[in-house]
Each structure stands twice: as C-alpha cells, then as structure tokens.
Design an enzyme around this catalytic site. Structure first.
Site, PDB file in Angstrom:
ATOM      1  CD  GLU A 108     -12.504  81.726   3.082  1.00 33.04           C
ATOM      2  OE1 GLU A 108     -12.047  81.440   3.948  1.00 33.04           O
ATOM      3  OE2 GLU A 108     -12.634  82.210   2.190  1.00 33.04           O
ATOM      4  NE  ARG A 146      18.186  69.725  22.556  1.00 36.95           N
ATOM      5  CZ  ARG A 146      17.427  70.286  23.412  1.00 36.95           C
ATOM      6  NH1 ARG A 146      16.129  70.766  23.301  1.00 36.95           N
ATOM      7  NH2 ARG A 146      18.105  70.655  24.521  1.00 36.95           N
ATOM      8  CE  LYS A 183      -9.744  79.120   3.688  1.00 40.49           C
ATOM      9  NZ  LYS A 183      -8.509  79.322   4.577  1.00 40.49           N
ATOM     10  CG  ASP A 203     -12.656  84.469   5.568  1.00 39.97           C
ATOM     11  OD1 ASP A 203     -11.888  84.018   6.693  1.00 39.97           O
ATOM     12  OD2 ASP A 203     -12.062  85.224   4.852  1.00 39.97           O
ATOM     13  CE  LYS A 221      -3.295  80.550   8.947  1.00 42.24           C
ATOM     14  NZ  LYS A 221      -3.813  81.984   9.354  1.00 42.24           N
TER      15      LYS A 221
END
Length: 284
Positions: A199, A99, A166, A220, A134
């Site tokens: 960004e 598994r 950012k 962005d 992510k």
C-alpha cells in the site's frame, strides 16, 4: 489451511448447533415423524442468484434423504416469481433446514447482486472489482464465493495466502524497503510462493515499492486524477506490476477509477453492508 469444503462443513455444523440445538421443539411437537412433503424456493426480488450449491450441502448434511431438483443455477439473474429449486422429503427435515438455507442464500444472493452492479459499471475497462476481508466472521468463504458468482474477483482469502504490506506494517518495519525485503526473505525461509502487494500513499512510496520489486501496488485514497498519474508512472517503470485502487470508492466514483487504468478496485461494501435478496421457502 482447511479445504473450502471442510470450512463450509464446519460452518454448517455451527449453524445447525446454534439454530436446531437438540431439536426443533415446534416441528417435533406438531409434525408426525412419517409426514412427507415438498417445498420450493420462491424468488421475490430481482437480482443474481447465489448459494444454490451451498443449499444442496445444507439439505444433504441434515438429511441425505431430502431430494433437491434445481431449476435455476448460481449466477443467473432472477425475477420475482421465479422458482429456483424444489426439495422433497420428510417435513420435519424441510422445516428444520429452512431458515439456515434461506439465511445463506439471501446473503450470498445479495452479495452477488451488489457485485454484479459494481462490475457492470466497469464494462469495457480492464479493471475488476475486488472484495476485501470486511466479511462476516465464519462466513468469509461463502461471501467470497458470492462475489465470484456475481462477476467480481477475490482479493486474498485471508492473512495466509498473500502478503499485503499496509502503512502500519511499513511504519513498524521501518519503511517499504525493509518490509518488502523481510517479506521476501520470510517466503524463502518458509518455502512460500506468495504475491507481495504494498500500500502506498505518495509518489515517493510508489518509487520505493517499484525499486523493491513488488507484484502489486495499492493506491490508497488517491483521487481519480492522482490515480491516473500514478498509473502512468508505474506502467512506464514496470508494466508487469499490477495496480489496485482502494479507499472509500463508491458506486458513483468507481468508473472514474477504472478509467484511470488500474487493474483492480477493492470495495468493502460488496460484503460489509449488503441487503439480502428477498426469497422464501414455501410448501406447494
């Protein structure tokens, strides 16, 4: 930062701890200790195979006596009915590793398949599809390996190997000129040689990033048309600056961004919403 091999070994240690614990009660109670057998990995869905070398590490870590013979390598397009590899050895070990190996291979193959699908939309263009942060906690290194296997490129691995300033960083630091200057000074003070990406949200911020001397500019949530205008502006000012598009880009809109002339397009969907490739590990 730990080496890639150490990160994977730690991940496998945790995987065995949560799944096998102090022993597979079903297997230990039903299978004799001296029973020997063999199983093969059966592909049940078309896609890009990924994780074969990680599977090898799973088997070797749990039981070095397991012998694995590989027929299909990572990065190969596979079809239903293909046999990727076979493994021979103690049946108890085969059953207890099944598994964990499948979970890893199915997810990695799903990511590689998705990445190949996105990158193929950019055929003939300079743009490369990038992953993001992510990712599944603890599995990032495997998921980013899968992106590479699928033909994409890795963005930064984590917060440590690139500076990505950012909008929140800029707002807290008092703007792009301040944040970039501080980032450069921090690198100098700490002996770091890291790329700096910023960004931006509009033309004014693009000009500020160019004046600050960054390595890459992230556009962005620009439309494809606005992206093309921004690319022309940046290339005229400094052709050496890399350009990345980001923010809500889908498979349907991907090519339009690539045609706008960017170098990279980051897509969170490569890792955060992927279906695993169907496969099974069967006795034969």
């Amino acid at each position: 930062m730990k080496s890639t091999e150490k990160l994977i070994d730690d991940l496998l240690t945790l995987a065995f701890a949560e799944d096998v614990g102090d022993g597979d009660a079903t297997t230990l109670s039903t299978i004799p200790a001296d029973a020997m057998g063999r199983q093969h990995l059966l592909v049940k869905e078309e896609g890009i195979l990924a994780g074969v070398e990680i599977a090898r590490m799973v088997f070797a870590k749990f039981d070095p006596s397991l012998k694995m013979e590989v027929f299909i390598k990572d990065g190969t397009r596979v079809h239903p009915g293909d046999i990727a590899f076979k493994v021979e050895g103690p049946v108890r070990s085969l059953l207890q590793t099944e598994r964990i190996m499948l979970n890893i291979m199915q997810r990695m193959s799903g990511i590689a398949t998705m990445t190949e699908k996105y990158q193929s939309r950019l055929e003939g263009l300079r743009a490369k599809v990038l992953d993001t942060r992510k990712t599944t906690p603890g599995m990032r290194i495997l998921e980013k390996m899968a992106v590479k296997i699928g033909g994409g490129e890795n963005h930064r691995i984590g917060l440590f190997d690139m500076i990505l300033i950012k909008d929140n960083h800029n707002d807290f630091a008092g703007g792009i000129p301040n944040s970039v200057a501080r980032a450069k000074q921090w690198c100098k003070d700490n002996g770091k040689d890291l790329k700096i990406e910023v960004e931006v949200r509009d033309d004014n911020e693009i000009r500020q990033a160019l004046d600050a001397g960054v390595d890459r500019i992230m556009l962005d949530n620009f439309t494809p048309a606005r992206t093309a205008e921004a690319v022309a502006m940046i290339r005229k000012a400094d052709p050496s600056v890399e350009i990345e598009s980001s923010g809500g880009i889908t498979l349907d809109t991907l090519r339009a961004y690539g045609e706008a002339g960017v170098d990279f397009i980051s897509v969170g969907a490569l890792t955060h919403s992927v279906k695993g490739l169907d496969m099974s590990f069967k006795a034969f």
